[in-house]
Design a protein around this motif. Structure first.
Motif, PDB file in Angstrom:
ATOM      1  N   ARG A 146      -2.325  38.546 -33.450  1.00 60.66           N
ATOM      2  CA  ARG A 146      -2.119  39.247 -34.727  1.00 60.66           C
ATOM      3  C   ARG A 146      -2.449  40.730 -34.592  1.00 60.66           C
ATOM      4  N   LEU A 147      -3.429  41.025 -33.744  1.00 59.39           N
ATOM      5  CA  LEU A 147      -3.744  42.428 -33.476  1.00 59.39           C
ATOM      6  C   LEU A 147      -2.570  43.111 -32.766  1.00 59.39           C
ATOM      7  N   VAL A 148      -1.977  42.415 -31.789  1.00 54.73           N
ATOM      8  CA  VAL A 148      -0.819  42.959 -31.080  1.00 54.73           C
ATOM      9  C   VAL A 148       0.310  43.247 -32.067  1.00 54.73           C
ATOM     10  N   ALA A 149       0.544  42.323 -33.001  1.00 54.30           N
ATOM     11  CA  ALA A 149       1.589  42.508 -34.010  1.00 54.30           C
ATOM     12  C   ALA A 149       1.258  43.701 -34.906  1.00 54.30           C
ATOM     13  N   TYR A 150      -0.038  43.841 -35.241  1.00 59.61           N
ATOM     14  CA  TYR A 150      -0.475  44.971 -36.073  1.00 59.61           C
ATOM     15  C   TYR A 150      -0.199  46.294 -35.365  1.00 59.61           C
ATOM     16  N   LYS A 151      -0.517  46.344 -34.079  1.00 53.60           N
ATOM     17  CA  LYS A 151      -0.310  47.581 -33.324  1.00 53.60           C
ATOM     18  C   LYS A 151       1.169  47.961 -33.257  1.00 53.60           C
ATOM     19  N   LYS A 152       2.028  46.955 -33.059  1.00 57.03           N
ATOM     20  CA  LYS A 152       3.457  47.240 -33.004  1.00 57.03           C
ATOM     21  C   LYS A 152       3.947  47.849 -34.316  1.00 57.03           C
ATOM     22  N   GLN A 153       3.359  47.393 -35.416  1.00 60.01           N
ATOM     23  CA  GLN A 153       3.771  47.883 -36.723  1.00 60.01           C
ATOM     24  C   GLN A 153       3.140  49.224 -37.077  1.00 60.01           C
ATOM     25  N   HIS A 154       1.848  49.413 -36.696  1.00 61.08           N
ATOM     26  CA  HIS A 154       1.110  50.602 -37.127  1.00 61.08           C
ATOM     27  C   HIS A 154       0.819  51.593 -36.009  1.00 61.08           C
ATOM     28  N   LYS A 155       1.207  51.248 -34.760  1.00 57.05           N
ATOM     29  CA  LYS A 155       0.984  52.115 -33.595  1.00 57.05           C
ATOM     30  C   LYS A 155      -0.489  52.448 -33.389  1.00 57.05           C
ATOM     31  N   SER A 156      -1.368  51.542 -33.781  1.00 60.51           N
ATOM     32  CA  SER A 156      -2.806  51.778 -33.661  1.00 60.51           C
ATOM     33  C   SER A 156      -3.554  50.452 -33.694  1.00 60.51           C
ATOM     34  N   THR A 157      -4.735  50.450 -33.058  1.00 60.80           N
ATOM     35  CA  THR A 157      -5.617  49.286 -33.165  1.00 60.80           C
ATOM     36  C   THR A 157      -6.800  49.590 -34.077  1.00 60.80           C
ATOM     37  N   HIS A 158      -6.725  50.713 -34.775  1.00 59.90           N
ATOM     38  CA  HIS A 158      -7.753  51.040 -35.773  1.00 59.90           C
ATOM     39  C   HIS A 158      -7.419  50.287 -37.059  1.00 59.90           C
ATOM     40  N   VAL A 159      -7.869  49.045 -37.115  1.00 58.67           N
ATOM     41  CA  VAL A 159      -7.575  48.202 -38.274  1.00 58.67           C
ATOM     42  C   VAL A 159      -8.661  48.418 -39.329  1.00 58.67           C
ATOM     43  N   ASP A 190     -10.162  42.702 -20.847  1.00 62.29           N
ATOM     44  CA  ASP A 190      -8.925  43.104 -20.173  1.00 62.29           C
ATOM     45  C   ASP A 190      -7.726  42.989 -21.113  1.00 62.29           C
ATOM     46  N   LEU A 191      -7.699  41.928 -21.905  1.00 60.26           N
ATOM     47  CA  LEU A 191      -6.593  41.754 -22.848  1.00 60.26           C
ATOM     48  C   LEU A 191      -6.585  42.862 -23.894  1.00 60.26           C
ATOM     49  N   LEU A 192      -7.754  43.204 -24.375  1.00 63.10           N
ATOM     50  CA  LEU A 192      -7.846  44.273 -25.375  1.00 63.10           C
ATOM     51  C   LEU A 192      -7.480  45.630 -24.763  1.00 63.10           C
ATOM     52  N   ASN A 193      -7.936  45.860 -23.539  1.00 60.52           N
ATOM     53  CA  ASN A 193      -7.575  47.113 -22.863  1.00 60.52           C
ATOM     54  C   ASN A 193      -6.073  47.223 -22.631  1.00 60.52           C
ATOM     55  N   SER A 194      -5.418  46.071 -22.459  1.00 60.25           N
ATOM     56  CA  SER A 194      -3.975  46.080 -22.195  1.00 60.25           C
ATOM     57  C   SER A 194      -3.169  46.594 -23.388  1.00 60.25           C
ATOM     58  N   VAL A 195      -3.789  46.612 -24.581  1.00 60.60           N
ATOM     59  CA  VAL A 195      -3.100  47.158 -25.758  1.00 60.60           C
ATOM     60  C   VAL A 195      -3.788  48.444 -26.230  1.00 60.60           C
ATOM     61  N   ASP A 196      -4.517  49.097 -25.275  1.00 62.16           N
ATOM     62  CA  ASP A 196      -5.222  50.357 -25.581  1.00 62.16           C
ATOM     63  C   ASP A 196      -6.134  50.218 -26.791  1.00 62.16           C
ATOM     64  N   PHE A 197      -6.959  49.177 -26.754  1.00 62.85           N
ATOM     65  CA  PHE A 197      -7.872  48.917 -27.860  1.00 62.85           C
ATOM     66  C   PHE A 197      -8.831  50.089 -28.057  1.00 62.85           C
ATOM     67  N   ALA A 198      -9.050  50.460 -29.308  1.00 59.16           N
ATOM     68  CA  ALA A 198      -9.971  51.548 -29.634  1.00 59.16           C
ATOM     69  C   ALA A 198     -11.381  50.984 -29.745  1.00 59.16           C
ATOM     70  N   TRP A 199     -12.182  51.211 -28.686  1.00 57.78           N
ATOM     71  CA  TRP A 199     -13.531  50.644 -28.661  1.00 57.78           C
ATOM     72  C   TRP A 199     -14.475  51.328 -29.645  1.00 57.78           C
ATOM     73  N   GLU A 200     -14.152  52.548 -30.017  1.00 61.20           N
ATOM     74  CA  GLU A 200     -14.919  53.261 -31.022  1.00 61.20           C
ATOM     75  C   GLU A 200     -14.125  53.258 -32.326  1.00 61.20           C
ATOM     76  N   GLY A 201     -14.743  52.748 -33.384  1.00 58.23           N
ATOM     77  CA  GLY A 201     -14.030  52.745 -34.661  1.00 58.23           C
ATOM     78  C   GLY A 201     -13.957  54.143 -35.247  1.00 58.23           C
ATOM     79  N   LYS A 202     -13.076  54.321 -36.202  1.00 63.02           N
ATOM     80  CA  LYS A 202     -12.948  55.625 -36.863  1.00 63.02           C
ATOM     81  C   LYS A 202     -14.208  55.910 -37.677  1.00 63.02           C
TER      82      LYS A 202
END
Length: 211
Positions: free
Chosen positions: A147-160, A195-207
């Protein structure tokens, strides 16, 4: 009687395992059982062997259950962790647990051990229960990750946003994302998940919230 056994075999998909109280032919059932306890001539032994006679009923039943376990494994991504009360095959779940019990009291043959281990059988019952639990948890994690991957495709970000809830209204994705950051900072996040999270350029620091 031998010819009646052949007829039985032809009518039962090649099986010579006549049930003990086979209602259609009690005399045949008694005869078959009697053959297993007799000392007979080599000619008769060879004759029975020629039609696949089962001398050891218990070995045959074990092999049948083993094949059902192989089928389960093929249907469950290589897993042999059958739940004890497996709804689709109650007998299989109980048989699997019985193998662990027999192994613990050294009442299982080396041949049977080898066959079970050849398909990755888990002997430790405590570990088996933990692994089943872990598989469930891992499945839920992967579901949310998708669902995070789907969110990123839609919003171009992992800052949920923390209060974000997806269209299914059953998974709070924003809270899950923040949980991953917290677990990561504690050094407790599994490598494969990182590794999976890094593969989608996960933002480890929140906004950061504006002051």
């Amino acid at each position: 009687m031998f010819h009646r056994l052949i007829s039985y075999k032809n009518q039962h998909n090649g099986s010579t395992l006549v049930r003990w109280k086979y209602a259609a032919d009690i005399e045949l059932a008694n005869w078959v059982s009697h053959q297993r306890g007799l000392k007979m001539s080599e000619y008769r032994v060879n004759l029975l062997n020629s039609i696949g006679f089962v001398w050891n009923v218990f070995d045959h039943q074990w092999d049948e259950m083993f094949q059902r376990l192989v089928t389960y494994r093929n249907q469950h991504n290589g897993s042999t962790l059958v739940p004890r009360e497996y709804g689709a095959d109650i007998q299989l779940g109980r048989w699997v647990n019985w193998q662990r019990h027999n192994y613990s009291i050294k009442m299982i043959s080396v041949h049977q051990i080898d066959r079970l281990e050849s398909i990755g059988f888990v002997w430790n019952a405590m570990y088996a229960r933990y692994a089943r639990y872990a598989c469930v948890l891992d499945g839920k994690w992967m579901e949310t990750y998708d669902r995070l991957v789907a969110y990123k495709k839609q919003h171009k970000s992992t800052h949920v946003p923390r209060t974000y809830t997806d269209e299914n209204n059953d998974i709070h994705l924003g809270k899950w994302v923040n949980t991953q950051r917290t677990v990561y900072k504690q050094g407790k996040l599994l490598e494969k998940r990182k590794d999976l999270l890094n593969s989608v350029d996960f933002a480890w620091e929140g906004k950061r919230r504006p002051r």
